[in-house]
Design an enzyme around this catalytic site. Structure first.
Site, PDB file in Angstrom:
ATOM      1  N   LYS A 175     -12.511  50.762 -37.802  1.00  0.00           N
ATOM      2  CA  LYS A 175     -12.194  50.551 -36.385  1.00  0.00           C
ATOM      3  C   LYS A 175     -11.299  49.321 -36.254  1.00  0.00           C
ATOM      4  CE  LYS A 175     -13.865  47.940 -33.121  1.00  0.00           C
ATOM      5  NZ  LYS A 175     -12.688  47.708 -32.291  1.00  0.00           N
ATOM      6  N   GLU A 250     -16.138  38.248 -42.852  1.00  0.00           N
ATOM      7  CA  GLU A 250     -15.016  37.307 -42.981  1.00  0.00           C
ATOM      8  C   GLU A 250     -14.771  36.729 -41.600  1.00  0.00           C
ATOM      9  OE1 GLU A 250     -13.460  36.379 -45.669  1.00  0.00           O
ATOM     10  OE2 GLU A 250     -14.365  37.832 -47.034  1.00  0.00           O
ATOM     11  N   CYS A 284      -6.747  32.763 -39.597  1.00  0.00           N
ATOM     12  CA  CYS A 284      -8.095  32.224 -39.856  1.00  0.00           C
ATOM     13  C   CYS A 284      -8.030  30.993 -40.745  1.00  0.00           C
ATOM     14  CB  CYS A 284      -8.971  33.295 -40.492  1.00  0.00           C
ATOM     15  SG  CYS A 284      -8.247  33.998 -41.973  1.00  0.00           S
ATOM     16  N   GLU A 385     -12.552  26.808 -33.156  1.00  0.00           N
ATOM     17  CA  GLU A 385     -11.340  27.499 -33.588  1.00  0.00           C
ATOM     18  C   GLU A 385     -10.532  27.894 -32.352  1.00  0.00           C
ATOM     19  OE1 GLU A 385     -11.858  31.442 -35.125  1.00  0.00           O
ATOM     20  OE2 GLU A 385     -10.498  31.042 -36.784  1.00  0.00           O
TER      21      GLU A 385
HETATM   22  P1  NAD Z   1     -13.427  39.457 -32.570  1.00  0.00           P
HETATM   23  O1  NAD Z   1     -14.673  39.033 -33.241  1.00  0.00           O
HETATM   24  O2  NAD Z   1     -13.331  39.323 -31.092  1.00  0.00           O
HETATM   25  O3  NAD Z   1     -13.112  40.991 -32.869  1.00  0.00           O
HETATM   26  C1  NAD Z   1     -12.962  41.483 -34.172  1.00  0.00           C
HETATM   27  C2  NAD Z   1     -13.289  42.960 -34.179  1.00  0.00           C
HETATM   28  O4  NAD Z   1     -14.665  43.116 -33.839  1.00  0.00           O
HETATM   29  C3  NAD Z   1     -12.505  43.797 -33.190  1.00  0.00           C
HETATM   30  O5  NAD Z   1     -12.203  45.042 -33.773  1.00  0.00           O
HETATM   31  C4  NAD Z   1     -13.489  43.974 -32.037  1.00  0.00           C
HETATM   32  O6  NAD Z   1     -13.267  45.136 -31.278  1.00  0.00           O
HETATM   33  C5  NAD Z   1     -14.801  44.079 -32.804  1.00  0.00           C
HETATM   34  N1  NAD Z   1     -15.998  43.762 -32.021  1.00  0.00           N
HETATM   35  C6  NAD Z   1     -16.099  43.000 -30.911  1.00  0.00           C
HETATM   36  N2  NAD Z   1     -17.372  42.975 -30.468  1.00  0.00           N
HETATM   37  C7  NAD Z   1     -18.100  43.734 -31.328  1.00  0.00           C
HETATM   38  C8  NAD Z   1     -19.480  44.097 -31.420  1.00  0.00           C
HETATM   39  N3  NAD Z   1     -20.362  43.671 -30.531  1.00  0.00           N
HETATM   40  N4  NAD Z   1     -19.871  44.875 -32.436  1.00  0.00           N
HETATM   41  C9  NAD Z   1     -18.990  45.305 -33.356  1.00  0.00           C
HETATM   42  N5  NAD Z   1     -17.667  45.023 -33.317  1.00  0.00           N
HETATM   43  C10 NAD Z   1     -17.226  44.231 -32.321  1.00  0.00           C
HETATM   44  O7  NAD Z   1     -12.240  38.693 -33.312  1.00  0.00           O
HETATM   45  P2  NAD Z   1     -10.701  38.733 -32.962  1.00  0.00           P
HETATM   46  O8  NAD Z   1     -10.499  37.892 -31.741  1.00  0.00           O
HETATM   47  O9  NAD Z   1     -10.207  40.130 -32.970  1.00  0.00           O
HETATM   48  O10 NAD Z   1     -10.075  38.029 -34.260  1.00  0.00           O
HETATM   49  C11 NAD Z   1      -9.940  36.658 -34.393  1.00  0.00           C
HETATM   50  C12 NAD Z   1     -11.025  36.112 -35.302  1.00  0.00           C
HETATM   51  O11 NAD Z   1     -10.954  36.744 -36.585  1.00  0.00           O
HETATM   52  C13 NAD Z   1     -10.847  34.635 -35.560  1.00  0.00           C
HETATM   53  O12 NAD Z   1     -12.096  34.006 -35.486  1.00  0.00           O
HETATM   54  C14 NAD Z   1     -10.311  34.607 -36.989  1.00  0.00           C
HETATM   55  O13 NAD Z   1     -10.550  33.401 -37.672  1.00  0.00           O
HETATM   56  C15 NAD Z   1     -11.041  35.743 -37.593  1.00  0.00           C
HETATM   57  N6  NAD Z   1     -10.383  36.190 -38.834  1.00  0.00           N
HETATM   58  C16 NAD Z   1     -10.952  35.866 -40.042  1.00  0.00           C
HETATM   59  C17 NAD Z   1     -10.321  36.228 -41.229  1.00  0.00           C
HETATM   60  C18 NAD Z   1     -10.907  35.882 -42.573  1.00  0.00           C
HETATM   61  O14 NAD Z   1     -10.376  36.347 -43.569  1.00  0.00           O
HETATM   62  N7  NAD Z   1     -11.963  35.096 -42.659  1.00  0.00           N
HETATM   63  C19 NAD Z   1      -9.102  36.912 -41.169  1.00  0.00           C
HETATM   64  C20 NAD Z   1      -8.555  37.224 -39.933  1.00  0.00           C
HETATM   65  C21 NAD Z   1      -9.209  36.855 -38.765  1.00  0.00           C
END
Ligand code: NAD
Length: 489
Positions: A175, A250, A284, A385
């Site tokens: 997803k 992650e 990230c 962040e």
């Molecule tokens: P997010 O947590 O808002 O969303 C990530 C994904 O999770 C999306 O697909 C979203 O639809 C889904 N999601 C949201 N609520 C959910 C739930 N209750 N249950 C299951 N899935 C759910 O994050 P974002 O804003 O899309 O991305 C930014 C974040 O990702 C930042 O914190 C960044 O640091 C992190 N990130 C980490 C890495 C890494 O390698 N550690 C890499 C890229 C991004």
């Protein structure tokens, strides 16, 4: 506009509800696509297909060499369609086309790396202490995998999950973030073309609180691999506990970039910019916390400020653009609030600190690259962040103080240390509580090296051999070559 579909059980399908979502370009808010908006029903259907393909299909029992051929073919197809993929990624995320082109090269490399790794480990024979026996350890696929990706590096993050899951014989449902699904849809065309059997890889589009929640909760999903924010990670971890799923998380980072006075300053300054301002700081591993030795503080800040003033914001498709917009209005508001709060708490704006005024940028979600000085670890802009183009600068006098500042965070994803004194660099590395530490560099990663976080930055590792092992169960097989009665009972 044609509705772009989900891929479930080898078929391109609309959402069962018929719902759709408009996808917008963050540079100008134009609608660039309309996609199916799946929900719980579509997730159930995809999970059932993946379960069937795992429990009764050939894929888990195909040789690793055969699976590797298909994964290699996906890499070939990504290379063939690299430019189309890069353009889609830039349209959807706003990042510059040049950055997206690098991403696509990396992505093909990830599929290639895992294809090559797939059949290299044939298990292990253990030296059994029992006479007349054979003891061996074999690796098997985990089963049905749920995979959830974020919006900042949509296809790159997906490749770290899809490639190892496929070569190890799992079936999966992925997803994407609901706001950046376009390259996921395109890669499923390539997955289909490469010959992945039906039901093995499924794409469900839709929000986290419906599709994501079902994947994390469902009893028929054996593993959940998530990349995104900490709070979502915690929700997923709780949901996954219902059937004791394997989890790989992650999460975010607030990464220190420690610069000592004896560093090669010209290089450190140049790289400190790359460390943060790629993709408008929505990385990230961005080195957003600069921790600098007091004696070079002013020189460093002045040099960075001069360079930052020249960063050209604009359309990612314009070759002269160096930084694109943030992903959404909501995210822009969030970044802006962090900077405002930092200023209230005592930070000083060296450069940026506001939205740009250029007429050309008013329809996009732009924020000026920003440097805040006089920062201290108690400020929320230093601790949280912000996930935007914002550097905070803190000062230190001693190595010990530098390490204290570097580690003063709930995050532990990555960090950098700049010095010509190699012994000092190694002492720092040993103290830095992070999954990746760079010496005299920043933001370097490649498929061969594991990637993941200490502390609240996550659980498990992607990339490298460890990234493959996340998708494998370990089975010990003991065979008695001379069975005899024991007559104990
Ligand atoms: P997010 O947590 O808002 O969303 C990530 C994904 O999770 C999306 O697909 C979203 O639809 C889904 N999601 C949201 N609520 C959910 C739930 N209750 N249950 C299951 N899935 C759910 O994050 P974002 O804003 O899309 O991305 C930014 C974040 O990702 C930042 O914190 C960044 O640091 C992190 N990130 C980490 C890495 C890494 O390698 N550690 C890499 C890229 C991004």
């Amino acid at each position: 506009m044609d509705i772009k579909k989900q891929y479930i059980n080898g078929q391109w399908v609309d959402a069962i509800s018929g719902n759709t979502r408009e996808i917008i370009n963050p540079y100008n808010q134009e609608v660039i696509a309309v996609v199916a908006e799946g929900d719980e029903q579509d997730s159930e259907k995809a999970i059932a297909a993946a379960r069937e393909a795992f429990d009764h299909g050939e894929w888990p029992h195909t040789s690793a060499t055969e699976r590797a051929k298909i994964v290699n073919k996906i890499a070939d197809l990504i290379e063939r369609d690299q430019e189309e993929l890069a353009k889609l990624e830039s349209l959807d995320t706003g990042k510059t086309l040049e950055e997206s082109r690098w991403d696509m090269e990396d992505i093909a490399g990830v599929f290639r790396y895992y294809a090559e790794l797939a059949d290299k480990d044939g298990g292990q024979i253990i030296n059994s202490p029992i006479p007349n026996s054979i003891s061996k350890v074999v690796k098997e696929p985990v089963g049905v995998c749920g995979q959830i990706t974020p919006w900042n590096y949509p296809l790159l993050q997906a490749s770290w999950k899809l490639a190892p899951a496929l070569v190890t014989g799992n079936t999966l449902i992925i997803k994407p973030s609901e706001i950046t699904p376009l390259t996921h849809i395109k890669i499923f065309e390539l997955i289909e073309e490469a010959g992945v059997p039906k039901g093995v890889a499924n794409l469900v589009l839709g929000p986290g609180n419906t599709v994501g929640a079902v994947l994390s909760n469902h009893k028929d999903v054996d593993l959940i691999s998530f990349t995104g924010g900490i709070e979502t990670g915690k929700t997923i971890m709780q949901a996954a506990s219902h059937n004791m799923k394997k989890i790989a998380l992650e999460l975010g980072g607030k990464n220190p970039n420690v610069i000592f006075a004896d560093a090669d300053l010209e290089v450190a300054i140049d790289q400190a910019l790359n460390a943060v301002f790629f993709h408008a700081g929505q990385i990230c591993s961005a080195g957003t916390r600069i921790i600098v030795e007091e004696s070079i503080h002013n020189t460093l800040v002045d040099a960075l400020t001069e360079r930052v003033k020249k960063i050209k914001l604009g359309n990612g498709f314009d070759e002269t653009t160096q930084m694109g917009p943030l992903i959404s209005q909501e995210h822009l508001n969030k970044v802006e609030k962090y900077v405002e709060k930092g200023i209230e708490e005592g930070a000083t704006v060296a450069v940026g600190g506001r939205r740009p005024e250029d007429a050309e940028l008013q329809n996009g979600f732009f924020y000026l690259p920003t440097i805040l000085t006089n920062c201290t670890t108690d400020m929320s802009v230093v601790q949280d962040e912000a996930f935007g183009p914002v550097i905070t600068v803190e000062k230190f006098e001693t190595e010990e103080e530098a390490m204290k500042l570097a580690n003063d965070s709930i995050y532990g994803l990555s960090g950098g240390v700049w010095t010509k004194d190699i012994a000092k660099a190694e002492r720092c590395v040993a103290k830095m509580r992070m999954g990746t530490v760079w010496i005299n560099d920043f933001n370097i990663y490649f498929p061969h090296a594991p990637w993941g976080g200490y502390k609240q930055s996550g659980i498990g590792r992607e990339l490298g051999v460890m990234g493959l092992e996340e998708y494998q169960e370990t089975k010990h097989v003991f065979q008695n070559l001379k069975p005899e009665t024991i007559n104990w009972f």
